[in-house]
Motif scaffolding. Sequence first.
Motif, short mmCIF file in Angstrom:
data_model
loop_
_atom_site.label_atom_id
_atom_site.label_comp_id
_atom_site.label_asym_id
_atom_site.label_seq_id
_atom_site.Cartn_x
_atom_site.Cartn_y
_atom_site.Cartn_z
N ALA A 57 9.65 -3.35 4.46
CA ALA A 57 9.27 -3.81 5.91
C ALA A 57 8.89 -2.83 6.89
O ALA A 57 7.94 -2.64 7.70
N PHE A 58 9.60 -1.36 6.65
CA PHE A 58 9.25 -0.11 7.49
C PHE A 58 7.91 0.43 7.03
O PHE A 58 7.01 0.57 8.12
N LEU A 59 7.66 0.46 5.77
CA LEU A 59 6.09 1.04 5.53
C LEU A 59 5.11 -0.09 5.91
O LEU A 59 4.08 0.47 6.46
N ASP A 60 5.55 -1.33 5.79
CA ASP A 60 4.38 -2.46 6.31
C ASP A 60 4.07 -2.25 7.99
O ASP A 60 3.08 -2.46 8.21
N GLN A 109 16.65 4.96 -8.97
CA GLN A 109 16.38 4.67 -7.73
C GLN A 109 15.14 5.29 -7.19
O GLN A 109 14.40 4.87 -6.40
N VAL A 110 15.12 6.51 -7.64
CA VAL A 110 13.83 7.47 -7.42
C VAL A 110 12.52 6.52 -8.01
O VAL A 110 11.62 6.65 -7.17
N ASP A 111 12.79 6.11 -9.06
CA ASP A 111 11.82 5.18 -9.86
C ASP A 111 11.39 4.09 -8.86
O ASP A 111 10.01 3.87 -8.78
N GLN A 112 12.34 3.39 -8.21
CA GLN A 112 11.94 2.28 -7.42
C GLN A 112 11.25 2.74 -6.12
O GLN A 112 10.35 2.16 -5.83
N LEU A 113 11.79 4.03 -5.37
CA LEU A 113 10.99 4.59 -4.35
C LEU A 113 9.28 4.76 -4.82
O LEU A 113 8.65 4.55 -4.08
N LYS A 114 9.21 5.25 -6.09
CA LYS A 114 7.92 5.58 -6.46
C LYS A 114 6.99 4.48 -6.50
O LYS A 114 6.00 4.16 -6.29
N LYS A 115 7.61 3.41 -6.88
CA LYS A 115 7.03 2.07 -7.10
C LYS A 115 6.50 1.36 -5.61
O LYS A 115 5.60 0.92 -5.30
N LEU A 116 7.76 1.80 -4.59
CA LEU A 116 7.32 1.27 -3.36
C LEU A 116 5.99 1.86 -2.73
O LEU A 116 5.54 1.18 -2.22
N VAL A 117 5.94 3.06 -3.11
CA VAL A 117 4.60 3.91 -2.55
C VAL A 117 3.58 3.62 -3.35
O VAL A 117 2.36 4.06 -2.61
N GLU A 118 3.70 3.26 -4.32
CA GLU A 118 2.42 3.32 -5.35
C GLU A 118 1.35 2.36 -4.82
O GLU A 118 1.47 1.45 -4.33
N GLY A 119 0.24 3.09 -4.68
CA GLY A 119 -1.04 2.26 -4.29
C GLY A 119 -1.29 2.39 -2.82
O GLY A 119 -2.20 1.86 -2.13
N ARG A 120 -0.45 3.18 -2.16
CA ARG A 120 -0.38 3.29 -0.58
C ARG A 120 -1.05 4.74 -0.34
O ARG A 120 -0.48 5.73 -0.61
N SER A 121 -2.00 5.11 0.37
CA SER A 121 -2.71 6.13 0.62
C SER A 121 -2.09 6.95 1.75
O SER A 121 -2.49 8.07 2.06
N TYR A 122 -1.41 6.38 2.63
CA TYR A 122 -0.50 7.25 3.90
C TYR A 122 0.94 7.15 3.49
O TYR A 122 1.47 7.00 4.67
#
Length: 166
Positions: free
Chosen positions: A140-143, A93-106
């Motif tokens: 959706a929250f990140l976006d 699950q931690v790895d899924q979260l890392k993928k979710l933020v990958e490439g995002r600068s904020y």
Amino acid sequence: MTRLFLLAPLALLALTACGSKTIEGVQTFKYNGGDHRTGSLVYAESPPVGGAHNASWQNCGVYDRPLYNEYAVHSMEHGAVWLTYRPDLDQAQVDQLKKLVEGRSYTLLSPYEGLDKPVAISAWGAQLKVDKADDSRLKAFLDKYEQGATAPERGASCSGAYGETQ
């Protein structure tokens, strides 16, 4: 011609409604920006979603240790989203979260002690807590909130400041 005129406002209304969709479970809060203080601070929410904070912001990125609230809150004032998880969360699950933020600068990603749900995602004035890292509401929250309109200093730096952990 009259029919076309009447349909156009309805189409505009439908498009507006789609763009303002809320994310189920998001709680919102009201905080003013710019309140810089020193030392350890107490926050109403856990993790915090705004309020007084350190004059230095946390460098955005992925951390494997907990962050100090006071620095992370300043990053959220700049438009960052802070994704936190229980330290005992399954590595997959931690790895899924890392993928979710990958490439995002904020974004900030870090473990957080004492969460009442396994995963919490916070932005200035908004928070969502979920049971699983694959919950579609996280993206959706990140976006919606990364560099979103709720951040008082949206666009200010998210690097070049504080990079330490607890």
